[in-house]
Write a protein that holds these residues in place. Structure first.
Motif, PDB file in Angstrom:
ATOM      1  N   PHE A  34      41.082  94.660  64.926  1.00  0.00           N
ATOM      2  CA  PHE A  34      40.905  93.492  64.186  1.00  0.00           C
ATOM      3  C   PHE A  34      39.276  92.937  64.103  1.00  0.00           C
ATOM      4  N   ILE A  35      38.708  92.617  63.076  1.00  0.00           N
ATOM      5  CA  ILE A  35      37.374  92.482  62.664  1.00  0.00           C
ATOM      6  C   ILE A  35      37.394  91.164  62.102  1.00  0.00           C
ATOM      7  N   TYR A  36      36.250  90.276  62.573  1.00  0.00           N
ATOM      8  CA  TYR A  36      36.135  88.976  61.809  1.00  0.00           C
ATOM      9  C   TYR A  36      34.445  88.744  61.885  1.00  0.00           C
ATOM     10  N   THR A  37      34.315  87.503  60.960  1.00  0.00           N
ATOM     11  CA  THR A  37      33.161  86.822  61.212  1.00  0.00           C
ATOM     12  C   THR A  37      33.136  85.552  61.723  1.00  0.00           C
ATOM     13  N   ASP A  38      32.339  84.882  62.597  1.00  0.00           N
ATOM     14  CA  ASP A  38      32.501  83.562  63.084  1.00  0.00           C
ATOM     15  C   ASP A  38      32.695  82.623  62.137  1.00  0.00           C
ATOM     16  N   TYR A  39      31.835  82.756  60.846  1.00  0.00           N
ATOM     17  CA  TYR A  39      31.959  81.451  59.679  1.00  0.00           C
ATOM     18  C   TYR A  39      33.271  81.558  59.284  1.00  0.00           C
ATOM     19  N   GLU A  40      34.341  82.514  59.289  1.00  0.00           N
ATOM     20  CA  GLU A  40      35.302  82.734  58.452  1.00  0.00           C
ATOM     21  C   GLU A  40      36.564  82.332  59.446  1.00  0.00           C
ATOM     22  N   TYR A  41      36.522  82.686  60.680  1.00  0.00           N
ATOM     23  CA  TYR A  41      37.668  82.843  61.764  1.00  0.00           C
ATOM     24  C   TYR A  41      37.791  81.736  62.816  1.00  0.00           C
ATOM     25  N   ILE A  96      30.814  94.991  57.943  1.00  0.00           N
ATOM     26  CA  ILE A  96      32.066  95.154  58.306  1.00  0.00           C
ATOM     27  C   ILE A  96      32.695  96.576  57.638  1.00  0.00           C
ATOM     28  N   LYS A  97      32.095  96.729  56.335  1.00  0.00           N
ATOM     29  CA  LYS A  97      32.462  97.860  55.512  1.00  0.00           C
ATOM     30  C   LYS A  97      31.749  98.836  56.476  1.00  0.00           C
ATOM     31  N   ASP A  98      30.702  98.911  56.963  1.00  0.00           N
ATOM     32  CA  ASP A  98      30.225  99.934  57.529  1.00  0.00           C
ATOM     33  C   ASP A  98      30.898 100.299  58.751  1.00  0.00           C
ATOM     34  N   ILE A  99      31.152  99.234  59.506  1.00  0.00           N
ATOM     35  CA  ILE A  99      31.886  99.449  60.750  1.00  0.00           C
ATOM     36  C   ILE A  99      33.400 100.249  60.707  1.00  0.00           C
ATOM     37  N   ARG A 129      39.369  93.457  53.751  1.00  0.00           N
ATOM     38  CA  ARG A 129      40.136  92.309  54.420  1.00  0.00           C
ATOM     39  C   ARG A 129      41.404  92.675  55.013  1.00  0.00           C
ATOM     40  N   SER A 130      42.151  93.977  55.037  1.00  0.00           N
ATOM     41  CA  SER A 130      43.027  94.157  55.659  1.00  0.00           C
ATOM     42  C   SER A 130      42.871  94.367  57.171  1.00  0.00           C
ATOM     43  N   GLN A 163      34.869 104.638  50.252  1.00  0.00           N
ATOM     44  CA  GLN A 163      36.434 104.407  50.203  1.00  0.00           C
ATOM     45  C   GLN A 163      36.638 103.193  50.879  1.00  0.00           C
ATOM     46  N   VAL A 164      35.804 102.216  51.317  1.00  0.00           N
ATOM     47  CA  VAL A 164      35.917 101.083  52.098  1.00  0.00           C
ATOM     48  C   VAL A 164      35.706  99.775  50.917  1.00  0.00           C
ATOM     49  N   THR A 165      36.777  99.263  50.307  1.00  0.00           N
ATOM     50  CA  THR A 165      36.941  98.434  49.307  1.00  0.00           C
ATOM     51  C   THR A 165      36.958  97.065  49.853  1.00  0.00           C
ATOM     52  N   HIS A 166      36.907  96.114  48.985  1.00  0.00           N
ATOM     53  CA  HIS A 166      36.954  94.594  49.513  1.00  0.00           C
ATOM     54  C   HIS A 166      38.343  94.475  50.127  1.00  0.00           C
ATOM     55  N   GLU A 167      39.598  94.956  49.585  1.00  0.00           N
ATOM     56  CA  GLU A 167      40.905  95.028  49.878  1.00  0.00           C
ATOM     57  C   GLU A 167      41.207  95.700  51.409  1.00  0.00           C
ATOM     58  N   VAL A 168      40.345  96.635  51.395  1.00  0.00           N
ATOM     59  CA  VAL A 168      40.567  97.458  52.652  1.00  0.00           C
ATOM     60  C   VAL A 168      39.893  96.683  53.823  1.00  0.00           C
TER      61      VAL A 168
END
Length: 515
Positions: A188-195, A174-177, A431-432, A424-429
């Motif tokens: 909007f980006i998500y993983t199946d396990y989480e969403y 996701i950070k790569d994307i 999750r946004s 520049q893609v942090t964990h917070e970015v």
């Protein structure tokens, strides 16, 4: 979505040189035909058009695209690297007339870093998002990747292939994307396990009821030894293309924990009318062939999803396969250093040059099979320079080493720019982008037949999704259910107002006066 790297195997491994096999392209296998001498042939895309029943992308489509968008077609379209489609013309019609549609694509995470081939659908999708100004949903199929890998390993869970591993791969991917440059306001980006859950799961359950075991087996080659999770997975990937699976993205409430809003415990018919375009590699087409056959059988009929399909970025070893995350010498990873990129291309990139320098200068090379030239056709923007490289290589004026040097420079530039953004893609970015929220998009600023807005929404809802997206019916009054909900809400508001008025007029007690 299923990965563009499903097989997790080198692209052209044939141990028995006498074994003859036809090309095999599906969501879990990508391999070219092997002839009597054991030679792996390039993938026959004209044959795939016939076998899959898709349509070629023509010059007329490109002209129509440029007329509707007012912009030059992306190089991947101009060079027919996105080469076929289903109903792409209908998406252009819908955008021109009604103003918007939804983009949907995905990735099956199998490693912590994407490779160059994985970036191709995202590179193109980003351009479409910018050109059309439409919402985009990206699905990370961490659950499918786990199910497939365990099935491939005959039920054994090997090191690095647990559920937690694939979720971790998904987050890194996701950070790569995100580093590809997608607009956070309309992505909007998500993983199946989480969403998975809510209205999405309602659609999954209904779609599962529409597909039999025989139909799943016929589409994907499943057998009696295939785990039941993989057999059922198709429904998740299919309904992920429905806007109705994501009500919050359009300003509606979802029916999820912890609030379980009562007004959300029903379907939003307006969302079912929004069309979807899926840019993806052609190996994913079988999923959406199954989907298109059932779109109109859902409780709220959805328009058939449209597809625009790409070729595979060939492995470094040449035609007949694609880059594979499991073979580091077949792929250039987005985490590779400039020196690694240079070494891989110089050492492993299949050449279309002649055996000797003399022969090459006399007879010329073949850019059609030259991997360095192929990569330039994907990542070099200048059409004139690409044509000049082709001409000089065929004439023998340009040598193999010179073609590789030009390819190295262009790929290094692309990967280095990506890595700067990735840092520049942090964990917070991350999750946004993964937070369900109403997306902001404009669509066509001047549609010829704009959809009317939904003026009435269920009690407790935010003001309507996108006006152009969530149509309130042909007369603009909303659907029957929406009108009923609005009437009920108005009645409750009237009753509440009368109650407040009576309370205000009644005599006040001494304690109330004191307060």
């Amino acid at each position: 979505m299923a990965s563009t790297d499903k097989a997790d195997a080198p692209p052209a491994v044939v141990e028995d040189k006498t074994t003859v096999s036809k090309q095999k392209i599906d969501p879990y296998n990508v391999a070219g035909e092997v002839d009597e001498s054991g030679n792996v042939k390039a993938i026959d895309y004209d044959r795939l058009i016939q076998d899959f029943g898709v349509q070629p992308l023509t010059e007329e489509h490109l002209q129509r695209f440029e007329k509707v968008t007012g912009k030059k077609a992306h190089r991947l379209m101009r060079r027919k690297l996105f080469f076929s489609h289903r109903d792409f013309d209908k998406i252009l019609d819908a955008y021109e007339k009604h103003g918007t549609f939804m983009l949907y694509t995905g990735r099956g995470p199998s490693s912590g870093s994407m490779h160059l081939g994985h970036t191709v659908p995202f590179l193109f999708t980003k351009e479409l998002q910018e050109m059309f100004d439409v919402p985009l949903v990206i699905m990370l199929t961490d659950d499918e990747k786990y199910l497939y890998t365990r099935n491939k390993n005959e039920g054994v869970q090997k090191k690095g292939s647990a559920v937690e591993d694939f979720l971790k791969y998904a987050h890194e991917n996701i950070k790569d994307i995100i580093a590809m440059g997608f607009d956070p306001k309309k992505t909007f980006i998500y993983t199946d396990y989480e969403y998975l859950g809510g209205h999405f799961y309602w659609n999954i359950s209904e779609f599962e009821s529409l597909v039999t075991f025989n139909q799943a087996s016929g589409a994907f080659g499943f057998g009696n030894s295939t785990n039941i999770g993989l057999i059922a997975y198709m429904a998740k990937q299919c309904v992920a293309a429905f806007p109705s699976s994501y009500p919050e993205l359009f300003g509606y409430k979802d029916y999820r924990a912890p609030d379980f809003a009562l007004s959300a415990a029903r379907r939003y018919k307006a969302l079912a009318s929004i069309p979807t375009l899926i840019p993806c590699a052609i190996d994913q087409e079988p999923y959406f062939r199954v989907l298109r056959d059932r779109c109109e059988r859902m409780t709220d009929a959805h328009p058939k999803t449209a597809l625009i399909l790409s070729k595979f970025l060939t492995a470094l070893q040449g035609p007949g396969g694609k880059m594979s995350a499991s073979d580091p010498n077949s792929a250039i990873f987005m985490s590779d250093t400039p020196n690694q990129i240079k070494k891989k291309i110089n050492s492993h990139a299949f050449s279309g040059g002649r055996e000797t320098l003399e022969e090459h200068k006399r007879l010329g090379g073949n850019p059609d099979v030259d991997v360095a030239y192929t990569y330039l056709s994907y990542f070099l923007e200048d059409d004139e320079e690409l044509a000049d490289l082709n001409k000089k290589y065929r004439s023998g004026e340009l040598l193999t080493g010179e073609m590789k040097a030009r390819c190295i420079a262009e790929v290094q530039k692309f990967v280095s720019a990506f890595q700067e953004r990735r840092a520049q893609v942090t964990h917070e970015v991350m999750r946004s982008y993964m937070s369900p929220r109403k997306l902001e998009f404009g669509g066509n600023p001047s549609p010829t037949n704009p959809a009317t807005s939904t003026s009435a929404k269920p009690e407790g809802e935010a003001s309507g999704g996108d006006d152009k997206a969530a149509s309130g019916g042909k007369d603009g009054r909303g659907t029957k259910g929406e009108r009923k909900a609005a009437k009920l809400a108005a009645k409750k508001e009237e009753q509440a107002a009368k109650k407040e008025e009576k309370l205000a007029q009644r005599p006040r007690t001494e304690s109330e006066e004191a307060s």
